[in-house]
Design an enzyme around this catalytic site. Structure first.
Site, short mmCIF file in Angstrom:
data_model
loop_
_atom_site.label_atom_id
_atom_site.label_comp_id
_atom_site.label_asym_id
_atom_site.label_seq_id
_atom_site.Cartn_x
_atom_site.Cartn_y
_atom_site.Cartn_z
N CYS A 1 0.84 -1.20 0.00
CA CYS A 1 0.00 0.00 0.00
C CYS A 1 0.88 1.26 0.00
CB CYS A 1 -1.01 -0.03 1.14
SG CYS A 1 -2.35 1.17 0.94
N HIS B 1 -3.22 -4.67 1.43
CA HIS B 1 -2.67 -5.02 2.75
C HIS B 1 -2.73 -6.54 2.98
CE1 HIS B 1 -2.36 -0.96 4.54
NE2 HIS B 1 -3.33 -0.67 3.71
N GLU C 1 -1.09 -8.22 5.03
CA GLU C 1 -0.88 -8.50 6.46
C GLU C 1 -2.18 -8.47 7.27
OE1 GLU C 1 -0.94 -4.04 6.31
OE2 GLU C 1 -0.33 -5.65 4.96
#
Length: 191
Positions: free
Chosen positions: A78, A169, A171
């Site tokens: 990002c 994202h 994660e």
């Protein structure tokens, strides 16, 4: 392997969790000297202008360029993608200028337009759940940049040698496959 996560702002703990889930050591990078001890680094999402200012303030700009010159892998997610880009649409300000891509900031809208979707990511997965929050996209790729994923006719993941950039994202899910891909890149460049 020791993998760093640039810990100036953003989703640091979440990236560290993913690395540890894959059995490797994660290190929160807060000082330039720590770069000597790691084999790859993740630049997390957050606010790209803020991260860019902090990178400059703490001397990470030249240190990360040197890190890249040693062909040590860097993964930008990002805002991290914006930090890596050679060109940001509508501004002359660039942060590291390492990856030969042109990016558009907030390309999918503001916070309230955040969304999730399944992506096909070359070499990673046919069904990777991607979380987009005020996400950029890659408008143009140049030279030897390989497009890894496209969503809605927009490039959202790309690789250029030891550099990996995604607009979303990874994660924020429990799917470690993209982080595993990054670890494989590190192994490839260690040889």
């Amino acid at each position: 392997m020791k993998i760093g996560v640039l810990a100036l702002q953003g989703a640091v703990a979440e990236h560290m969790r993913m690395i540890e889930m894959l059995g490797e050591e994660a290190v929160a990078i807060k000082k330039v000297e720590q770069l000597d001890d790691i084999e790859g680094i993740i630049i997390p999402g957050g606010e790209s202008t803020t991260i860019g200012k902090l990178i400059k303030k703490y001397g990470f700009d030249s240190a990360l360029i040197e890190f890249s010159n040693k062909k040590k892998p860097i993964f930008g997610t990002c805002a991290g993608l914006i930090i890596l880009a050679k060109e940001i649409n509508g501004t002359k300000d660039i942060h590291l200028g390492l990856m030969d891509v042109k990016v558009e900031r907030n390309a999918f809208g503001r916070q309230r337009e955040s969304f999730e979707t399944d992506l096909e990511i070359k070499g990673v997965a046919e069904d990777f759940r991607a979380v987009f929050i005020r996400a950029p996209y890659i408008m143009e790729v140049k030279n030897d940049v390989e497009v890894l994923s496209v969503f809605d006719d927009k490039i959202v993941a790309a690789r250029q040698g030891h550099l990996l950039g995604v607009a979303f994202h990874p994660e924020l899910t429990l799917d470690p496959r993209l982080h595993h891909y990054f670890l494989d890149m590190i192994k490839e460049y260690r040889r």
